[in-house]
Enzyme design. Sequence first.
Site, short mmCIF file in Angstrom:
data_model
loop_
_atom_site.label_atom_id
_atom_site.label_comp_id
_atom_site.label_asym_id
_atom_site.label_seq_id
_atom_site.Cartn_x
_atom_site.Cartn_y
_atom_site.Cartn_z
N GLY A 87 -16.96 16.39 0.24
CA GLY A 87 -16.40 15.32 -1.04
C GLY A 87 -17.08 13.68 -0.86
N GLY A 109 -16.61 10.61 -1.98
CA GLY A 109 -15.76 9.90 -2.48
C GLY A 109 -16.11 8.40 -1.17
CE LYS A 132 -3.17 9.78 1.98
NZ LYS A 132 -3.29 8.21 2.64
CB ALA A 146 -12.33 4.31 2.37
CE LYS A 172 -0.72 8.03 -0.77
NZ LYS A 172 -1.73 6.94 -0.68
CG ASP A 185 -0.19 6.02 2.66
OD1 ASP A 185 -1.06 5.63 3.12
OD2 ASP A 185 -0.22 8.35 2.51
CG ASN A 232 -3.17 4.72 -6.96
OD1 ASN A 232 -3.13 5.66 -8.07
ND2 ASN A 232 -3.50 5.78 -5.38
CB VAL A 248 -9.34 10.84 -9.05
CG1 VAL A 248 -8.06 11.64 -9.99
CG2 VAL A 248 -10.79 11.42 -9.98
#
Length: 345
Positions: free
Chosen positions: A10, A12, A108, A143, A194, A247, A259, A282
């Site tokens: 991945g 990302g 997650k 990140a 979360k 988190d 999010n 995503v």
Amino acid sequence: MAQKKIAVLGPGSWGTALSQVLNDNQHDVRIWGNNPEQIAELNEKHTNSLYFDDIILDHKIKAYDDLSLALKDVDAVLFVVPTSVTRLVAKQVADTLDHKVIIMHASKGLEQGTHERISTILEEEIPETLRSEIVVVSGPSHAEETIVRDLTLITAASKNHETAKYVQALFSNDYFRLYTNDDVIGVETAAALKNVIAVGAGALHGLGFGDNAKAAIITRGLAEITRLGVAMGANPMTYIGLSGVGDLIVTGTSIHSRNWRAGDALGRGEKIEDIQKNMGMVIEGVSTTKVAYELSKMLDIDMPIVSAIYSVIYEGADIKDSIIQLMRREGRPENEYIVEIKGKN
């Protein structure tokens, strides 16, 4: 720790940042993805411009779109793919691997339909002859900050303590520190749920509410996460640790969080379909909201904030009316959820 060969599945933002951490620790890192243009950019320019504007990666990090080449002779495999494709990628890994490896994941979410945690999916799809006990790499981390080597503390959770310690040593350095934990259920549910609360926190910001509201949704959101997680078998103490409240704070208060940004756009009146289309990444909290809502009904767990977010995203409820309904709920003792936890145990 001696140099290890590690496949990161991945490319990302988080997969790229974790690849750099592992490379900084002198490991042989291979990133795998299915976008040939992105793979070519990583190999030729040593950049990942889809996620980072000004970051140049070490030339020793190699990228592959051929899974068999990425997995050749590796010691460990790190899954950092969206929850929705974890099962598919796990099947591909199981079909490709020809030796036993350490299996980790840093995603997650909860799978729609099955309601399963990611480690459960990996256990189901990758035979024990090819893998260790799954290690969950999770905690308060953006990140965007890890990629510039900002201080970051997270958790390595596994049912096998020695495997967790192996992963702890694999990642830990001067700016990236891991703690071990044996509560896989708690760490994974905290990581997934979360994201739902972060959508709600972003929505409050988009509506113009301030720090009082922010503190309220994070605190009461944590109570809901704890109730559901404990009903699923988690240790309640996990939720006051890095992968729990840590988190939740970082995801529920920062513009770095997709999010939170999705919720902020909802609060400003944008439609969820448009938000998902424009995000470019995503938004795990949207799909996890549905899973969390369904689990709360199945397990008879009171989760009014999650239910309100579900009604806004999936039933078209008015967001302001939903907040008023939450505020006008019957008065209750603050620590009632602790009584429910003790009752479940």
